[in-house]
Write a protein that holds these residues in place. Structure first.
Motif, PDB file in Angstrom:
ATOM      1  N   UNK A  43       0.835  -1.202   0.000  1.00  0.00           N
ATOM      2  CA  UNK A  43       0.000   0.000   0.000  1.00  0.00           C
ATOM      3  C   UNK A  43       0.873   1.257   0.000  1.00  0.00           C
ATOM      4  N   UNK A  44       1.898   1.269   0.838  1.00  0.00           N
ATOM      5  CA  UNK A  44       2.780   2.432   0.918  1.00  0.00           C
ATOM      6  C   UNK A  44       3.569   2.614  -0.386  1.00  0.00           C
ATOM      7  N   UNK A  45       3.968   1.524  -1.005  1.00  0.00           N
ATOM      8  CA  UNK A  45       4.679   1.612  -2.292  1.00  0.00           C
ATOM      9  C   UNK A  45       3.767   2.241  -3.345  1.00  0.00           C
ATOM     10  N   UNK A  46       2.506   1.897  -3.297  1.00  0.00           N
ATOM     11  CA  UNK A  46       1.534   2.486  -4.208  1.00  0.00           C
ATOM     12  C   UNK A  46       1.430   3.993  -3.976  1.00  0.00           C
ATOM     13  N   UNK A  47       1.438   4.399  -2.699  1.00  0.00           N
ATOM     14  CA  UNK A  47       1.411   5.825  -2.370  1.00  0.00           C
ATOM     15  C   UNK A  47       2.675   6.524  -2.855  1.00  0.00           C
ATOM     16  N   UNK A  48       3.809   5.855  -2.733  1.00  0.00           N
ATOM     17  CA  UNK A  48       5.075   6.425  -3.206  1.00  0.00           C
ATOM     18  C   UNK A  48       5.009   6.657  -4.713  1.00  0.00           C
ATOM     19  N   UNK A  50       2.405   7.337  -6.404  1.00  0.00           N
ATOM     20  CA  UNK A  50       1.520   8.481  -6.648  1.00  0.00           C
ATOM     21  C   UNK A  50       2.188   9.811  -6.348  1.00  0.00           C
ATOM     22  N   UNK A  51       2.902   9.900  -5.231  1.00  0.00           N
ATOM     23  CA  UNK A  51       3.503  11.184  -4.869  1.00  0.00           C
ATOM     24  C   UNK A  51       4.841  11.415  -5.537  1.00  0.00           C
ATOM     25  N   UNK A  53       8.828   9.397  -6.072  1.00  0.00           N
ATOM     26  CA  UNK A  53       9.945   9.017  -5.214  1.00  0.00           C
ATOM     27  C   UNK A  53      10.804  10.220  -4.829  1.00  0.00           C
ATOM     28  N   UNK A  54      10.873  11.208  -5.697  1.00  0.00           N
ATOM     29  CA  UNK A  54      11.696  12.381  -5.408  1.00  0.00           C
ATOM     30  C   UNK A  54      11.160  13.195  -4.227  1.00  0.00           C
ATOM     31  N   UNK A  55       9.903  12.984  -3.845  1.00  0.00           N
ATOM     32  CA  UNK A  55       9.304  13.721  -2.733  1.00  0.00           C
ATOM     33  C   UNK A  55       9.257  12.902  -1.447  1.00  0.00           C
ATOM     34  N   UNK A  56       9.877  11.744  -1.435  1.00  0.00           N
ATOM     35  CA  UNK A  56       9.829  10.850  -0.278  1.00  0.00           C
ATOM     36  C   UNK A  56      11.062  11.051   0.593  1.00  0.00           C
ATOM     37  N   UNK A  57      10.829  11.147   1.903  1.00  0.00           N
ATOM     38  CA  UNK A  57      11.924  11.143   2.862  1.00  0.00           C
ATOM     39  C   UNK A  57      11.486  10.341   4.077  1.00  0.00           C
ATOM     40  N   UNK A  58      12.289  10.293   5.094  1.00  0.00           N
ATOM     41  CA  UNK A  58      12.008   9.413   6.227  1.00  0.00           C
ATOM     42  C   UNK A  58      10.684   9.725   6.906  1.00  0.00           C
ATOM     43  N   UNK A  59      10.217  10.967   6.848  1.00  0.00           N
ATOM     44  CA  UNK A  59       8.993  11.321   7.563  1.00  0.00           C
ATOM     45  C   UNK A  59       7.754  11.403   6.674  1.00  0.00           C
ATOM     46  N   UNK A  60       7.847  10.937   5.461  1.00  0.00           N
ATOM     47  CA  UNK A  60       6.721  11.039   4.533  1.00  0.00           C
ATOM     48  C   UNK A  60       5.433  10.474   5.113  1.00  0.00           C
ATOM     49  N   UNK A  61       5.493   9.310   5.720  1.00  0.00           N
ATOM     50  CA  UNK A  61       4.282   8.655   6.210  1.00  0.00           C
ATOM     51  C   UNK A  61       4.023   8.882   7.695  1.00  0.00           C
TER      52      UNK A  61
END
Length: 118
Positions: A43-48, A50-51, A53-61
């Motif tokens: 589920x989280x990979x699916x969210x990644x 969508x948003x 990967x360049x906008x993902x960091x340790x606190x994304x979720x």
């Protein structure tokens, strides 16, 4: 593994932001502890995806769980922290939007007063 191959691997991971992706997944897994981690990760990979990967960091979720982001704290404690500054900027933006909206509804230019017949 040769030094150049190792550097290429490091470069690959950095270019594709793989460490950030795993940091974000591990952070939310540690906090939420789902019964089925595989389904959760899917589920989280699916969210990644969508948003992006360049906008993902340790606190994304877990961003919303940060104690400084607690709405009551943000509304009542003004300590000059970066979160307090973010709140101030949001309030300024909202106030500006309200001014623009009210100006559009109530504003009448003096130009029309000058050209009206008396």
């Amino acid at each position: 593994m040769s030094a150049s191959t190792r550097e290429q691997a490091k470069q690959y991971l950095a270019t594709h932001k793989i460490p950030q992706m795993f940091e974000s997944l591990l952070s939310c897994l540690m906090i939420e502890r789902p019964d089925d981690p595989v389904v959760y990760i899917e589920k989280k990979m699916s969210e990644i995806k969508q948003i992006g990967l360049d906008k993902v960091n340790w606190e994304t979720f877990v961003f919303h769980l940060h104690p400084y982001r607690y709405p009551v704290r943000l509304a009542n404690i003004h300590d000059g922290s970066k979160y307090d500054k973010e709140r101030e900027q949001e309030e300024e933006t909202l106030a500006e939007m309200q001014r623009e909206k009210s100006m559009g509804e109530d504003y009448k230019s003096d130009l029309f007063k000058l050209t009206e017949a008396q």
